[in-house]
Each structure stands twice: as C-alpha cells, then as structure tokens.
Design a protein around this motif. Structure first.
Motif, mmCIF file in Angstrom:
data_model
loop_
_atom_site.group_PDB
_atom_site.id
_atom_site.type_symbol
_atom_site.label_atom_id
_atom_site.label_comp_id
_atom_site.label_asym_id
_atom_site.label_seq_id
_atom_site.Cartn_x
_atom_site.Cartn_y
_atom_site.Cartn_z
ATOM 1 N N UNK A 136 0.777 -1.392 -0.523
ATOM 2 C CA UNK A 136 -0.606 -0.247 0.194
ATOM 3 C C UNK A 136 0.643 1.127 0.046
ATOM 4 N N UNK A 137 1.996 1.118 1.290
ATOM 5 C CA UNK A 137 2.908 2.430 1.148
ATOM 6 C C UNK A 137 3.528 2.446 -0.003
ATOM 7 N N UNK A 138 3.953 1.681 -1.226
ATOM 8 C CA UNK A 138 5.057 1.645 -1.920
ATOM 9 C C UNK A 138 3.991 2.467 -2.621
ATOM 10 N N UNK A 139 3.206 1.495 -3.405
ATOM 11 C CA UNK A 139 1.903 1.817 -4.477
ATOM 12 C C UNK A 139 1.662 3.611 -4.161
ATOM 13 N N UNK A 140 1.156 4.196 -3.509
ATOM 14 C CA UNK A 140 0.610 5.460 -2.687
ATOM 15 C C UNK A 140 2.431 5.871 -3.188
ATOM 16 N N UNK A 162 -1.693 4.036 -7.307
ATOM 17 C CA UNK A 162 -3.219 3.130 -6.282
ATOM 18 C C UNK A 162 -4.162 3.662 -7.273
ATOM 19 N N UNK A 163 -5.240 2.361 -7.218
ATOM 20 C CA UNK A 163 -6.278 2.839 -8.437
ATOM 21 C C UNK A 163 -7.152 3.467 -8.255
ATOM 22 N N UNK A 165 0.691 11.732 7.625
ATOM 23 C CA UNK A 165 -1.136 11.745 7.158
ATOM 24 C C UNK A 165 -0.794 10.089 6.609
ATOM 25 N N UNK A 166 -0.772 10.399 5.222
ATOM 26 C CA UNK A 166 -0.724 8.725 5.153
ATOM 27 C C UNK A 166 -0.006 7.520 5.773
#
Lengths: 271, 271
Positions: free
Chosen positions: A216-220, A225-226, B95-96
């Motif tokens: 999640x962190x690396x995609x963000x 992210x979709x 935040x994320x």
C-alpha cells in the motif's frame, strides 16, 4: 483499466498475503499464482528456485501487472534483488516488511523469528533486522512441523496446540522476548494458537499483514493506487491440482461474503 | 558520507517523528528543523504555510538531504504533493502512514481520528482513509486543548487526565471504535493518558511511529539506507527561542543515554 497487483508463491501460503492485500486495499485487483505443482521450494537449489520464480513472473508480466509481490520467503531470499533490478515495476518481498514492523513494535529490542528450516537457515530475517539496527537481540527458530500441519487444515485444537507448544518451547525460555515475527506466510493461519502458547505479552508480527501494508505504501508513494470505481475481479491461478487449491483458497477467504462472485480460480500452464 | 534524512515541522511536535526515526533507523543521520518562531501553522493561510514550508525545505536541501519528512500535519495537507512533484528526493508526510497503519490494524473498519482543529477540518485523514477503502466508518474529533497542554509539559496527572477525558467524551460513546489515530505529532507524548481514557480495547496508532516505519520502507525500496559504520551526529535547528526548544528536545530524547554527545542544537536563520 484497473491494472492488477501480481502475487507469486510456491503454493498456498501466499494466499494469506493476498487476503491481506484485498482487506487493506479493497479497490485493487489481484492476480495470484501459486506454483503448487512444484511446491515446496524450500529444499530446492538456488538455481531451480530462480528458474521457477522467473517462469511465474513471466506469466504475470504478460498480464500487465503494475506491481509484483513475492509472497514466498524462499523465492524472496533467492531472487528479490534480481527481480528488482530487472523489472520496470515495483517489486516487494515478505522479509523486510516483517523486519521493519518488528523494529517498530519492539520496546526492548528482543525479537524472535520463526519460519521454515530454509528461511531460518538462510538468516534472511536476522540480516534484514541487523542491517537496520546492529544492536537488536534476535532469536531464530525453525518450526518444520507447522506448514504440513496447516496444509492438512489443522489450525487449532489439541493436536495443533501440542505441536505449537512443543515447537516454541526454546523461545518460551527467552524471558526478554517482546516481539515475534511469523516468518512464513502459512503461520498467520495458526496465529491464535501461537499467541496462546507464547503469551499475551509478546506482540506477534504477521509478515503477510505487513507486506500488504508496505505494498500500500509503495503503490501510494509511486502514485499507482487505483482511483476508479470498478469493482475488482480477482484471478487465482494454480499450476497443480485444482481441488485442494480451490478448497484452501475458499477457506482462507471465507469471511468475505459474496467474495466468490468476484473471483476466478484457474489452472495456469507456465511453459 | 552519511547523507541525512531531513525533517521539518512548524515547531516541536515533529520531534516525536525524529525520535522514532532515530529509534527505528539508528544508523541514519537526521537534520531536524522546527519553525518555532512562526509556529503554529494551523491558523495560517495556505499561501503562508507554503511559503514558510519552502523556506524550510530550501534550508535542508542546501544540506544535501537524501529524503524529506514533512512532520507537520498542516504542512503535509497543504504542500506534500507540490514538494513530491518538485524535489528530486523521496518526500513523505505524516498523514498517509497513520491512515495505512489504521487500515492494517482495524478488525471491524471503525476508525477514530483526533487532531488539531486545522487537521480535522481539512478532512485529510478521512480522505486518505476513504481513498483506500470507501467502506470505512471514520469518526473525527478536534482536540484543541492537547497541543498547548503538551507544550506546557503537562503529559500526565490529574489535570491531563481531566482534559483528555473531557475532550474524548464524544469518541467514548462510539461503542464500535477499535482503532484510534493520533493525528497530531504532539499526541504520542500523552499516549498513555489517551489509552487509559479510551480503554485498552482500542488500538492507538501513532502517526509519528508509522511515519518512521514508512520512511524506513521507502529508503529501503529506493536503496538509500546508510550502509556504513559511522556513528551519526544529528543536528537540530530551531528558528525561534532556543531555551524552550532545547528543553523540549532533551525531554523527548531523554531515554537515549549519551544521546547528547551526538547531537547539535542550533539556531537556524532561514532568510
């Protein structure tokens, strides 16, 4: 088009990573490939693991994945760096996310790691932990009975408790241990039994949960992210016998109501 | 040469992020800059926050940092995307990471967020959470009394308990809440009081801890972790009055024995 996250594993263990990816990133589409025909990878040579891993990766790259998650400890230990160097998409393994989560969690720097014999003898977790903090006290323990027990569907009850209790005996002697890494993607399925044995004062880190969190962190971070509204349809592939794979997959994902309306489970032919 | 991680904050709150970075990444060197002279940023206009943030960033970029951590919620909300687009180094906000950790932690998808009035009214946490999972139930609450209380050094005891208990009253009515994000970098300093008030069944997520964890992941992913053996010498800068800044810094880092042998604390002149 919702480009998928690709997940590879030597068999069914990586399904716990897939489960966490779907839980933590419900908008993302997954393509999972388990090499159940040639599982386990643990006893195989470095060259063989590399060859099999690349065959799986090529199968997924042809499906235009946007990220690769190597959800197998053995494949991570032998091929992660090579995959990172060669592929034009982000690649993450299961070892460093677990290590970083344990460093985040521990209060006294005493960390335990349990895994298969292959993973423990590779020293991959100890290296990942000590590369970040050389002062950590790390106790590793191979638990070779856990994977066969889980694959037979034995997750709790008297037999499971006795296997877990006997296996973890050396770690229970470590008074200072405050954090324990489940260094095998099968182990989250027996987390409750492990927690009960090791005691409530030890924080248990699931590599599967933490790998999903880092995905999640690396995609963000990479703005991957979709952002659309399509409901994802996940695809699960197995190279081997379909009946057991389907049964275990359904067992792991059982809490997702209506889940199997949005899933396909198929046989994969790699070569 | 051990290139440093740069950390900026409107004042002293970001020191909890710096503390976690040093704890979780003990080989890394830090340069912290707190804009204590112009703190707080909360009531300032978007343009003013952007201008001040860029002045801090330029100060750190001249010191050749390898990563920038924006340890201030307001600055993150207003400038993170712009900084990410313009700087050639990885940039992360607070935040994320907190949002992703809460999604990892929650079992029933009921998440609470507390922060300053500015952060809560910006809706930044709700957006970050719902962008990933639209089905989350999120309850936000501004706790405007916490920052001034912490800055006066009141972290526990009867007065702190009464302020925390009264402030959190609306959240305590939410029976389903199982995870609470401390959406302000000051709040980890009163975590124990908050935990006591909200109850042991609610998992508390510290944005500071989780930001450090993600900094570790992003540095690792980009192959930027320091691999040498030099002991880091950290540098702390403040734009304002040095005595209070030095006292609070020493207070936050007090458990690091010998810590102040490897730290410099200096006044920064930005313009």
């Amino acid at each position: 088009m919702n480009q998928a996250i690709g997940v590879i594993d030597s068999g069914v263990g990586g399904l716990t990573v897939a489960h966490e990816l779907i839980r933590q990133l419900p908008k993302e589409r997954l393509i999972y490939l388990g090499d159940t025909q040639r599982c386990p990878y643990g006893p195989r040579s470095n060259e063989e693991v590399k060859k099999f891993t690349w065959e799986m990766v090529e199968f997924l790259v042809r499906k235009n994945i946007k990220m690769l998650v190597v959800a197998c400890n053995t494949a991570t230990a032998f091929t992660l760096n090579e995959l990172k160097d060669c592929l034009p998409i982000p690649v993450i393994g299961v070892i460093k996310p677990g290590a970083r989560a344990a460093i985040n969690e521990t209060k006294n720097n005493h960390i335990g790691v349990i895994g298969t014999e292959g993973t423990i003898s590779s020293n991959a977790y100890v290296t990942a932990l000590k590369d970040i903090n050389a002062d950590l006290h790390v106790q590793s323990l191979a638990c070779p009975l856990f994977v066969p027990m889980v694959e037979h569907g034995c997750l709790s009850g008297e037999y499971a408790e006795s296997v877990v209790s006997n296996s973890l005996f050396p770690l229970k002697q470590q008074q200072d241990l405050d954090t324990l890494i489940l260094g095998c993607t099968h182990y989250p399925l027996i987390k409750n039994t492990i927690q009960q044995t090791i005691g409530e004062n030890v924080s248990i880190i699931s590599s599967s949960k933490e790998t999903a969190r880092e995905a999640s962190a690396i995609l963000g971070f990479n703005d991957l992210l979709y952002k659309g509204d399509e409901t994802p349809i996940h695809q699960f592939y197995s190279t081997g016998e379909m009946e057991v794979f389907t049964r275990i997959t359904k067992g792991i994902f059982k809490e997702f109501i209506d889940y199997f309306d949005s899933v396909t489970i198929e046989k994969a032919v790699l070569r």
